[in-house]
Structures are given as structure tokens and as C-alpha cells.
Design an enzyme around this catalytic site. Sequence first.
Site, mmCIF file in Angstrom:
data_model
loop_
_atom_site.group_PDB
_atom_site.id
_atom_site.type_symbol
_atom_site.label_atom_id
_atom_site.label_comp_id
_atom_site.label_asym_id
_atom_site.label_seq_id
_atom_site.Cartn_x
_atom_site.Cartn_y
_atom_site.Cartn_z
ATOM 1 N N HIS A 128 27.636 31.320 64.086
ATOM 2 C CA HIS A 128 27.773 30.373 64.758
ATOM 3 C C HIS A 128 28.577 30.836 65.979
ATOM 4 O O HIS A 128 28.763 30.030 66.622
ATOM 5 C CB HIS A 128 27.782 29.053 63.963
ATOM 6 N N ASN A 200 21.776 22.436 60.185
ATOM 7 C CA ASN A 200 21.083 23.606 60.676
ATOM 8 C C ASN A 200 19.815 23.142 61.204
ATOM 9 O O ASN A 200 18.756 21.825 60.560
ATOM 10 C CB ASN A 200 20.682 24.536 59.775
ATOM 11 N N HIS A 392 33.747 19.514 61.305
ATOM 12 C CA HIS A 392 34.327 19.745 60.071
ATOM 13 C C HIS A 392 33.218 18.417 58.600
ATOM 14 O O HIS A 392 33.022 17.172 59.300
ATOM 15 C CB HIS A 392 35.740 19.499 59.618
ATOM 16 N N TYR A 415 35.959 24.382 56.622
ATOM 17 C CA TYR A 415 35.809 24.092 57.721
ATOM 18 C C TYR A 415 37.520 24.509 58.370
ATOM 19 O O TYR A 415 37.726 24.513 59.580
ATOM 20 C CB TYR A 415 35.394 23.050 58.106
HETATM 21 FE FE1 HDD Z 1 28.932 26.904 57.902
HETATM 22 C C1 HDD Z 1 30.269 27.180 60.771
HETATM 23 C C2 HDD Z 1 26.211 24.839 59.302
HETATM 24 C C3 HDD Z 1 27.353 26.453 54.890
HETATM 25 C C4 HDD Z 1 31.361 27.690 56.981
HETATM 26 N N1 HDD Z 1 28.349 25.892 59.912
HETATM 27 C C5 HDD Z 1 29.185 26.118 61.052
HETATM 28 C C6 HDD Z 1 28.301 25.596 62.341
HETATM 29 C C7 HDD Z 1 27.311 24.975 61.706
HETATM 30 C C8 HDD Z 1 26.988 25.380 60.461
HETATM 31 C C9 HDD Z 1 25.553 23.955 62.571
HETATM 32 C C10 HDD Z 1 28.879 25.567 63.781
HETATM 33 C C11 HDD Z 1 29.582 24.265 63.709
HETATM 34 C C12 HDD Z 1 29.921 25.028 65.620
HETATM 35 O O1 HDD Z 1 29.197 24.432 66.488
HETATM 36 O O2 HDD Z 1 31.063 24.615 66.518
HETATM 37 N N2 HDD Z 1 26.779 25.448 57.258
HETATM 38 C C13 HDD Z 1 26.249 24.563 58.034
HETATM 39 C C14 HDD Z 1 25.083 24.560 56.903
HETATM 40 C C15 HDD Z 1 25.585 24.847 55.766
HETATM 41 C C16 HDD Z 1 26.746 25.995 55.720
HETATM 42 C C17 HDD Z 1 24.474 23.188 57.534
HETATM 43 C C18 HDD Z 1 25.108 24.782 54.885
HETATM 44 C C19 HDD Z 1 24.161 24.005 54.110
HETATM 45 N N3 HDD Z 1 29.131 27.086 56.225
HETATM 46 C C20 HDD Z 1 28.487 27.114 55.058
HETATM 47 C C21 HDD Z 1 29.594 27.216 53.668
HETATM 48 C C22 HDD Z 1 30.818 27.387 54.214
HETATM 49 C C23 HDD Z 1 30.292 27.645 55.828
HETATM 50 C C24 HDD Z 1 28.737 27.116 52.678
HETATM 51 C C25 HDD Z 1 31.870 28.099 53.632
HETATM 52 C C26 HDD Z 1 31.979 28.250 51.881
HETATM 53 N N4 HDD Z 1 30.250 27.393 58.409
HETATM 54 C C27 HDD Z 1 31.367 27.791 57.936
HETATM 55 C C28 HDD Z 1 33.076 28.295 58.339
HETATM 56 C C29 HDD Z 1 32.256 27.730 60.025
HETATM 57 C C30 HDD Z 1 30.910 27.537 59.914
HETATM 58 C C31 HDD Z 1 33.067 30.156 58.185
HETATM 59 C C32 HDD Z 1 32.117 29.236 61.331
HETATM 60 C C33 HDD Z 1 33.648 28.289 62.464
HETATM 61 C C34 HDD Z 1 33.279 26.769 61.990
HETATM 62 O O3 HDD Z 1 33.250 26.861 61.117
HETATM 63 O O4 HDD Z 1 33.947 26.630 62.729
HETATM 64 O O5 HDD Z 1 34.000 27.821 58.460
#
Ligand code: HDD
Length: 750
Positions: A128, A200, A392, A415
Site C-alpha cells: 500500500h 479494502n 492499525h 501494523y
Molecule cells: Fe494490510 C497496510 C488493508 C491484510 C500487513 N493493509 C495496509 C493498508 C490497508 C490494508 C488499507 C494501508 C494502510 C495505509 O493507508 O496506511 N491488509 C488490509 C486488508 C487485509 C490486510 C483489508 C485483509 C483483510 N495486512 C494484511 C495482513 C498483513 C498486513 C494479513 C500481515 C500479516 N498491511 C500490513 C502492513 C501494512 C499494511 C505491513 C503496510 C503499511 C502499514 O501496514 O502501515 O502492516
Amino acid sequence: SKPAKAVKEVVENAAEKVTDFLTPDVPGSPGSAPAPLEEPTTPRDPLPPKKEQGAPATVTPTGAETGAPATAKGQQGAHLTTAQGARLRDTDHSLKAGDRGPTLLQDHHLREKITHFDHERIPERVVHARGAGAHGVFEAYGTAEAVTKAGFLKKGKKTDVFVRFSTVLGSRGSADTVRDTRGFATKFYTDEGTFDLVANNIPVFFIQDGIKFPDVIHAGKPHPDREIPQAQSAHDTFWDFVSLHTEAQHHTMWNMSDRGIPRSFRMMEGFGVHTFRLVDEAGETVLVKFHWKPKLGVHSLTWEEAQMLGGMDPDFHRRDLYDAIEAGAYPEWELGIQVFPDNPDQTFEGIDLLDPTKIVPEELAPVQAIGKMTLDRTPTNFFAEVEQVAFHVGHLPPGIDVTNDPLLQTRLFSYLDTQITRLGGPNFAQIPINRPHCPVNDMLRDGFHQHAVHAGVAPYRPNSLDGGNPFVAGDGEKAYTDVPVEVAQARKVRANPVSFDDHFSQTRLFWLSMTPVEKEHIIRAYTFELGKCYEQAIKERQLQCLANIDPVLCREVATGLGLPAPEPTLPLAEPAPSPALSQVGKEWPGDGRMVGIVVDDGADLDGVRDLRKAVFAAGMVPLLIAPHGGMLGDLPVQRTFATARSIEFDALLLAAAPAPAPDALPARDAKAGAGDAAMVDPRVMLMIDECWRHAKAIGAWGGGAKLLAQAGITGTPGVVSGDSATEVFTAVQRLMAAHRVWERFPASVA
Ligand code: HDD
């Protein structure tokens, strides 16, 4: 709720303003700078912050007002200073030993300026990374009061929000319109603590257990050897993964559908994906799924438009969001919930509510609206707000709790962990955009970038030195309490429940719920993406998955790839289709849509003037496209044939048949000396051709009418001509309500 009429009034009032920002520096145009910009010779007040764009509330982590002005902190006063506030006399020359001599190490200003610059970039989000954000407000309808004690859901309660939309796979500088899932993360600054709904635009996920997240992301990201392709799923590693992990097939089907290429962030649904638990004052619980429903409907680009935009306007979605907000066409969504009883088995109508690869069709559990969000303010500083915002899934206020969905459980860890690296330490909650809008009184201390000057000597509990402060909340004092859910006596296992093994029935449900034109798009998308893969074995394995979803889908894609269509290896499920999943067949408001108007010096300018008024009155934005910039009479030109391309417009109106401008490239027809065709600028003909191909409404009157015959589209669906500009626009507006002229798309499947 702000009625549509009010939005239109705002748009109308903003008409002049829109003209201004779309027509920078056209001498004589309304609102343009009276004289060319010159460097001032004496200090003057800095430019004021953009209208209504003060910085976030300046509250310390302990909840006290900082006393700092509520305006942006940077750029205060007229004089340039160092970071320490010393006034500078020169920032253009480094301190040297003589004007041709070496630079001196003692030049603190030089070192401070360059060192700061060297560290301006922070790591982009691992997923993202590419996103855009906006501020707004959420107003609760009160309809959720029966099932949750969350204060921000009480009737009439207004809560500040910040939303960040994003793509998943691409880097921070990648194109907006790639085929991908879109993030839709909302921060509700509630009085009882911040609530992040990290959602999402697709209601299911690729994997059922977060432990596979690094795997699916490694597969989707560019290949590790050449680091290509950027922001794409059309490559071998992605299809290798999803064809092997068949639980990914449902999410993949959504990505291959039109949902993977939204027309606008303003026209996307949002889904919390997981099942959450709501709890009321009495401790009673229900299970829910969160949905965002856009007022403008759910709409998509065509694949060709999306690809062209990647080159022509990689910032298309970002620009669209900010242009709409600045024009007063504020995007709106209703927040809704599907409600299920909190049964011990956590299923509803046989659907496992803990499996994030499954939806509950709206026909089985209707989405009930609980409030409305309006985005009405663009960021003041993109980095400070959009880049530094940290979401988060564990940021929950009292009244909302999590479930055992194994994907959600891993996210609860991920997160917080990622923000520590990305934002340089554990104090990111003190960054203005992340500060709660309610008092904070934690006992977290020190760490990198500590902004608070915490008073007191006893950041521990219990204590007698700080008068026992802070106290924990007692009963009835609105504390967050975890729902005491039964945890079954069980053995530790690395395993999924058996219900998680069904990977195809809902993928088929989605396919069966599509209209023929949507099915056609899905076939084309699979054929394109698999056609970009090199490995035969991967294509064959994915075709096998498609055979287990639907034989027609499999056959059509196999034909496109020139491969045999395999037989299914599993019995096909026969789920009832869910019409709510289709994007076609209704009518929606056109707020913020772009209407291109081709004009030249000989066009019916009176008609164009009326047309502009009518377009603004409809809540849309008229853009005049002319052979040259500047003015046509008293009308400002927003685009020239050199700067315009069809993909920017939702509809095209032709007021003239302009002769080739001097900067036009030769057209084949012109070379051949063919009659009238030779006399029209080839870029206008290209625009008409593309708008027709992309199923957009086209209208013409006056001098423009002959172009329809010339383009060979007279009498085809969605092409109108008439005597007056406004009459033509009325017909075009009706066509735009259906988003596209769907009849123009061929559909080979029923
Ligand atoms: Fe995630 C970012 C949505 C599964 C780990 N995620 C992130 C963002 C969105 C989502 C919208 C961007 C937030 C922003 O604009 O700063 N993610 C989802 C959805 C998921 C999902 C709807 C499943 C239903 N994500 C998911 C899993 C993991 C992560 C299973 C880890 C095990 N996601 C992250 C992250 C991020 C992230 C690595 C990257 C940047 C951040 O968190 O702040 O922690």
C-alpha cells in the site's frame, strides 16, 4: 445528510473557483494573477494556509493544549531561518575559502540543509505504498445503538475522520490505475479513542492465515532478479502463487473483474473483510461485517483506459479525488453493517464467518446503514499527513472487538510492528495526523522522537508519589473491556478448520452474479494476465483452477491462450447468484464527472456558455478543449489538443470540427488529401474514436455534428446530436447516469 441539491449549489458557487484552478495564469481569466509573478524585494506575510486547512489540533500526548496556533507550523513569519531559528542572510552560496576556493566544514547552514535533505525520505510502506488521503467527517445515524455501546455511533454524533486510499503492490511513485486491490483505510478520531477501519475495496482476501502474507506479497511484487514488473499482477510469480494456493482464487477473480480497475476512489465500495464483534452496554454481542457504500455507485475504468492512464496521467485517482473535493463535489459513503448472531460456531447460513475468503451475500444478510462519511478537505501537507498516517486494526474504541479470524489475528501484530520501522520509533502516535482527538494519558515514556514533556515522577501504577495518577477506569466509566469470549480447551495445532477447504464455490458465485458484459471483461483480464506469463505450467495450472470455477470461463480463456481447456477435477457448486455484486444496471448521480467540450474560434460560443452552466448545475466539471490555450472570447480554455486525451473525460461534446492545429502530427487522411476528414485535427478524431471504444456518451451540435458521420458513429448507441448545446447535454447526462453505454461492448458469453 447534505442533500444533493446543496452539493450542486456548492459546485455552482465553486464554478469560478474551478475555472481558476483549472486555468492557471491565463491573463485576463477570472481570478488569474493580475501581473506576472516577480520576486518580492521586501519581506511580506507568508501565503495563508489553503482555505479551511489548518493543521490538526495541537494537543499533546497527555491531552493538554500545546498553546501553539492551530495554523500550520512550518513557514511562519517572513524571514528564512535555520532549524534553530537564527535568521539567514544567504541560502544560495556555501561558505568557501575565496569565491573559487573549497567549501568550509564550518558552514553549519550548508550541513544542516543538506543533512536534512539527505534524510527527507522514509521507507515506503511495504504494501500500500502508493496512496492518497483526505479529511472529512462521519455522522452516525444511531441505527447501531442497539448493538454497540461505541459512542461515535450514537445518533447524530459527528466524528472527524482521515481516509487513505491506496493500491497494494506498487511503489510510492507507481501509477494509480493499475489492476490491483485498493486499500480504503479510515481513521475515526472518536472521543473514546481512535478507531481504524483498515479496509479494502474487495471483501475477501488472498489467504486465510496471516502467516502467508509475506508469501503472497513476495509473489505479487516485482521479480527479485530484475525488479519488474512494477505494480502488476500479470507475471509468473503472482499466478504461480494463486494457482498453487487455491484459497486465493476468489480474491483473484475480484481483481480480474472491473473491481480491480476503479474509475475513482470516490466510486469504490470498502469492506472490513473480517468479521468483527460489537458489544453493547449490557455486554451482549453480535458479529458484523463492515461495508462502505459510495453515494456515486461503484464504477470502473475499461482496461484500455487504465493502461493509457498509466502513461498519460499516473496520478489520475489522486487528481480526481482532490479536484472533486476542491470543486465542492464532496465524496460520500454510507457505513453499513451486516449483522449475525454471535453463535459459538461463528457461522451464518453455512458460511464460516472466520474465513476471510468468504462473503455473506447481501441477499442473505442485508447491509444496514449506520452512518455517513463525507470527505471535504484535502491534506495541507501530503508527507505530514498521507505518508505519516499510521493505521492499525487493533485501534478499537469500547464497543468494537475482534474475532478469531486467523488473518485478523496476524494483522493485530503486523501494523504496530511495521510503523516502528517506517516512522522511526515507537512514538508515531504523537505525529499530528495520528494524534487521538481525545485526552491521552498513557505511561509510555521516552523513545525516539519523544515530543511530550511529561510531568510527574511516577509513570507506573500504583504509585503514591504522583497522587496515584493515572487511575484505571471503574465500572460504567467507559473503559475498553475485552469481551470474555469462551476459548475452547484445545490442542495447539498448525491447522485450519475443514470449512476453510472450500475455495471454489464462492468464486463461482461471483462469476455467476456478473452480467454478460462483466463476464466478458473478466475473461479478457484473465487472458491478458496469463498471456503475460512465460511458464506454460503456470498457465495450465491456473486453467485447471478456472475449470473448477466455470467451464465457459475456462474455455474462453483457454481459447485466448491457445491452450486446451481442462475438465473440472471437482464437482461444480450451484450457488444462488448475488445480484448485489454486479456494477451494471442502475443509475447514479454524476457529481464530479468530467465533460470534455471540443471547441474552436468558430464554435457556437453562446451555446458553449449555456452548456458550461448546465454542466456545473449538474454537479459536473466542463473542460473546454481547443486548438490553442488562453481564451475563446470570454471563455477560458482548460485543455488544448496537445494536453488533452480522451481518458480524462466521462463524456465528450463536440461544438466544432476544428482544422488541424499547427502542432498536429500529419494524419494518414491528410496525406491522402481526403475531403473533409483531412480538415479535422487528427487528435480530435482520435478522441472521438477512443471515447466511443470506451463506451462513453458522445454528443454533438452545430459545427460539431458533422464529426459524428465522419467518425462513422452516427446512430450508434450512446451517440446523440441536436439543435442546441443544452438539449444535447440533457441526453448525454441521462446516458452518463448508467456510467457507460454498455450496449457497445461485445459479449460473447451469456
Ligand atoms: Fe494490510 C497496510 C488493508 C491484510 C500487513 N493493509 C495496509 C493498508 C490497508 C490494508 C488499507 C494501508 C494502510 C495505509 O493507508 O496506511 N491488509 C488490509 C486488508 C487485509 C490486510 C483489508 C485483509 C483483510 N495486512 C494484511 C495482513 C498483513 C498486513 C494479513 C500481515 C500479516 N498491511 C500490513 C502492513 C501494512 C499494511 C505491513 C503496510 C503499511 C502499514 O501496514 O502501515 O502492516
